[in-house]
Design an enzyme around this catalytic site. Structure first.
Site, PDB file in Angstrom:
ATOM      1  N   HIS A 152     -13.826  24.997  -4.469  1.00 22.68           N
ATOM      2  CA  HIS A 152     -13.481  24.235  -5.673  1.00 22.68           C
ATOM      3  C   HIS A 152     -13.816  25.026  -6.929  1.00 22.68           C
ATOM      4  CE1 HIS A 152     -13.240  20.828  -8.506  1.00 22.68           C
ATOM      5  NE2 HIS A 152     -14.369  21.314  -9.009  1.00 22.68           N
ATOM      6  N   GLU A 153     -15.001  25.628  -6.962  1.00 21.26           N
ATOM      7  CA  GLU A 153     -15.383  26.422  -8.130  1.00 21.26           C
ATOM      8  C   GLU A 153     -14.474  27.635  -8.274  1.00 21.26           C
ATOM      9  OE1 GLU A 153     -17.286  25.216 -10.281  1.00 21.26           O
ATOM     10  OE2 GLU A 153     -17.918  23.537  -9.025  1.00 21.26           O
ATOM     11  N   HIS A 171     -11.449  26.940 -10.306  1.00 19.10           N
ATOM     12  CA  HIS A 171     -11.570  27.107 -11.763  1.00 19.10           C
ATOM     13  C   HIS A 171     -11.312  28.559 -12.175  1.00 19.10           C
ATOM     14  CE1 HIS A 171     -12.756  23.049 -12.459  1.00 19.10           C
ATOM     15  NE2 HIS A 171     -13.886  23.131 -11.779  1.00 19.10           N
ATOM     16  N   HIS A 220      -8.460  29.902 -14.681  1.00 20.91           N
ATOM     17  CA  HIS A 220      -8.753  30.808 -15.793  1.00 20.91           C
ATOM     18  C   HIS A 220      -7.810  32.002 -15.771  1.00 20.91           C
ATOM     19  CE1 HIS A 220     -11.840  33.609 -17.945  1.00 20.91           C
ATOM     20  NE2 HIS A 220     -11.008  33.071 -18.811  1.00 20.91           N
TER      21      HIS A 220
END
Length: 247
Positions: A118-119, A122, A126
């Site tokens: 999940h991280e 991100h 980006h």
């Protein structure tokens, strides 16, 4: 005796001479928001704890899974670090650093793999300049400014019966609410990207993906609960300001 008096004053408005004139029912909005937030927090901790005990078939740790997900997305310039705590995982776009908590970094559980992925979602956002993420990053200074000054300004407006200060306080608090609103698609999209990569790369089996969806859904609900709580608090400010205007 002072504490008791303060508690009573919290629920009653005091008119001239110190006599209570109304029950402040708007505190119910705060209580509802608090209950929702606590329930969501308890749910994510319970779900994470449950699937932290389920070892992934691949045997990869959260850190190893993160590296694989990033590479699958064509990202090789993001550093993976360990950070203390539990569920303190986050991606820092300023330094392009993925920080995984103690409960994720070295764990080979299904929960750890999904949280790490999940991280990574991100980091992919980006890289691709995902619109809501760009907007959220832009709103950070305004949201921090608003959340810091909203209550002091609003309380001054109540104390001195100055409607402009009440309005400014509401606007400032609204900035924080808007930030939380923009955060929702960012978090849901990161989970969606993570699950797609985990599935396409066969890092998790079907049953593991089902468990992973439960973990990420529980995490997402904490953001939903936080937004609802903030909206209820904003509604309370508007009601209080309206009451003061009528007075």
């Amino acid at each position: 005796m002072f504490l008791l008096t303060s508690s009573v004053n919290a629920f009653y408005g005091y008119g001239y001479g110190g006599y209570p004139y109304m029950f402040d029912w708007t505190y119910l909005l705060v209580i509802i928001g608090l209950v929702l937030s606590l329930a969501a927090s308890a749910n994510v901790k319970s779900t994470f704890s449950k699937y932290s005990g389920v070892r992934s078939a691949s045997g990869m740790t959260g850190a190893q899974a993160a590296a694989r997900v990033l590479h699958a997305a064509g990202i090789y310039d993001v550093t993976i670090e360990r950070v203390s705590g539990s569920l303190t995982d986050h991606y820092d776009p300023r330094t392009r650093t993925l920080r995984l908590s103690d409960s994720t970094y070295g764990s080979a559980s299904v929960a750890a793999v999904c949280v790490a992925a999940h991280e990574c979602g991100h980091a992919v956002q980006h890289q691709k300049h995902y619109g809501p993420l760009v907007l959220r990053s832009t709103l950070v200074p305004a949201a921090n400014f608003g959340s810091t000054l909203a209550w002091p300004v609003f309380l001054l407006g109540l104390i001195f019966s100055m409607q402009p200060l009440l309005t400014i306080g509401i606007v400032l608090f609204s900035l924080a609410v808007i930030f939380q609103l923009v955060t929702l698609p960012v978090e849901f999209n990161a989970s969606s990207r993570a699950l797609n990569i985990l599935e396409s790369s066969h890092m998790l089996g079907d049953s593991e993906l089902t468990a992973g969806k439960k973990v990420l859904r529980a995490a997402a609900l904490t953001y939903v609960a936080g937004l609802v709580a903030s909206v209820l608090q904003l509604l309370r400010l508007i009601i209080l300001a309206g009451g003061r205007r009528r007075d």
